[in-house]
Design an enzyme around this catalytic site. Structure first.
Site, PDB file in Angstrom:
ATOM      1  N   CYS A 195     152.529   3.277  26.626  1.00  0.00           N
ATOM      2  CA  CYS A 195     152.136   4.022  25.427  1.00  0.00           C
ATOM      3  C   CYS A 195     150.707   4.563  25.557  1.00  0.00           C
ATOM      4  CB  CYS A 195     152.159   3.120  24.188  1.00  0.00           C
ATOM      5  SG  CYS A 195     153.534   1.981  24.112  1.00  0.00           S
ATOM      6  N   ASP A 196     149.796   3.761  26.074  1.00  0.00           N
ATOM      7  CA  ASP A 196     148.374   4.072  25.922  1.00  0.00           C
ATOM      8  C   ASP A 196     147.631   4.341  27.231  1.00  0.00           C
ATOM      9  OD1 ASP A 196     148.637   3.756  23.161  1.00  0.00           O
ATOM     10  OD2 ASP A 196     148.346   1.596  23.300  1.00  0.00           O
ATOM     11  N   CYS A 204     150.575  -2.121  25.529  1.00  0.00           N
ATOM     12  CA  CYS A 204     151.599  -1.232  26.083  1.00  0.00           C
ATOM     13  C   CYS A 204     150.954  -0.140  26.940  1.00  0.00           C
ATOM     14  CB  CYS A 204     152.423  -0.623  24.943  1.00  0.00           C
ATOM     15  SG  CYS A 204     153.688   0.516  25.528  1.00  0.00           S
TER      16      CYS A 204
END
Ligand code: NAP
Length: 310
Positions: free
Chosen positions: A136-137, A133
């Site tokens: 997300c990261d 992701c």
């Protein structure tokens, strides 16, 4: 065991549905499933869940959501459902433990999981440089070199998104053409930070334990079988997701990829009294906060359904 509301799944969608259903005095039962807490339990830091000024840990966030739902009166059950019968109400669910659950309404929040390459070194570095992701990261890779695996629209968009942070982004695809649409292909070609390696597969993720992190990947050319190492700090796998919907096949309407279909602006499924929330019905946003929002919607719609308002 009978409940007015049974919730399947214990990620952000399931827990939020439980909070709302409990506060509506519906005494919900939440069946946690095979991965209690869901996908956030395999991430580390979370910086984009609203309400926390400092980064928090994914597993901690899920513990908090579960505790909140329990404090408010949700019955949490550590069990996995093996079969469901949605043909008549109350719906019947049979668990691996042999327990039978019946429900006047059902909220399906079983989620989805990213597909992985299946390499032992990949799972060793999950959350420590290997991610599925970029939203997300990606932020953790400011000024670093990363690679993205896949040739579809997700891989293309993850690679483009990562150029906002990373110094270089290498897209690795096992074929000599991308499946991504023309617009994404043109954007990739126009972005000076992106390199594309065709006919290539990742055969090993390289890294160390002290501190645990990725330092590179071993690649194999699928035509020549030659191998080489690429130095990267992060590896993003974007080879598709699989929704956890096998249980409902033939009973709830799904799209061709197996995601549950819901009515527009609603969590109503094709079965009256069954609602779907989170990644099990969403292949576009896939965020904890969007899943939580849909869990709230599902509980409110279940409440309305039970009150006869549909
Ligand atoms: P996808 O289109 O199914 O693409 C998956 C990619 O991963 C393919 O290129 C596939 O390779 C590769 N792959 C699969 N298994 C692999 C493995 N074991 N090792 C290496 N590579 C592997 O999945 P997606 O990109 O997640 O997209 C899912 C759906 O959402 C698609 O319909 C997509 O168009 C849509 N989507 C649309 C948008 C948009 O319109 N903006 C954005 C994101 C997603 P092969 O090509 O060799 O099969």
């Amino acid at each position: 065991m009978h409940s007015k509301v049974v919730i399947l799944g214990s990620g952000p969608a399931g827990c939020t549905a439980a909070v709302y259903a409990a506060r509506a005095m519906l005494e919900p039962t939440l069946i946690a499933g095979i991965q209690p807490g869901g996908q956030l339990t395999i991430t580390t830091e979370v910086e984009n869940y609203p309400g926390f000024a400092e980064a928090i840990q994914g597993p901690w966030l899920m513990e908090q959501m579960q505790a909140q739902a329990q404090h408010l009166g949700t019955k949490f059950v550590q069990d996995t459902i093996a079969s469901v019968d949605l043909a008549r109400r109350p719906f019947t669910l049979v668990a691996d433990s042999g327990e039978h659950y019946t429900a006047d309404t059902l909220i399906v929040a079983t989620g989805a999981s990213a597909n992985w390459l299946g390499l032992p070194s990949e799972s060793r570095f999950q959350g420590f440089g290997v991610s599925a992701c970029a939203t997300c990261d990606g932020f953790f890779f400011r000024g670093k070199n990363v690679a993205v695996v896949g040739g579809g629209n997700t891989a293309a968009e993850e690679a483009l998104f990562l150029t906002n942070f990373a110094e270089r982004v290498t897209l690795i695809h096992r074929r000599d053409f991308l499946r991504a649409d023309k617009t994404n292909q043109m954007r990739l070609a126009a972005n000076a930070k992106v390199d594309i390696l065709y006919d290539s597969e990742v055969i090993e993720v390289l890294g160390g334990d002290n501190p645990r992190g990725v330092t590179g990947i071993r690649l194999r050319n699928t035509i020549t079988d030659s191998r080489h190492t690429l130095d990267v700090d992060g590896l993003f796998i974007a080879i598709g997701h699989s929704p956890a919907t096998a249980l409902f096949k033939g009973q709830i309407e799904m799209d061709e990829a197996g995601y549950i279909r819901t009515a527009p602006d609603s969590t109503h499924t094709s079965v009256a009294g069954v609602f779907a929330a989170g990644d099990v019905k969403d292949k576009v946003f896939r965020q904890a906060v969007t899943a939580a929002g849909m869990g709230c919607m599902a509980a409110l719609e279940a409440e309305r359904f039970l009150a006869g308002g549909h």
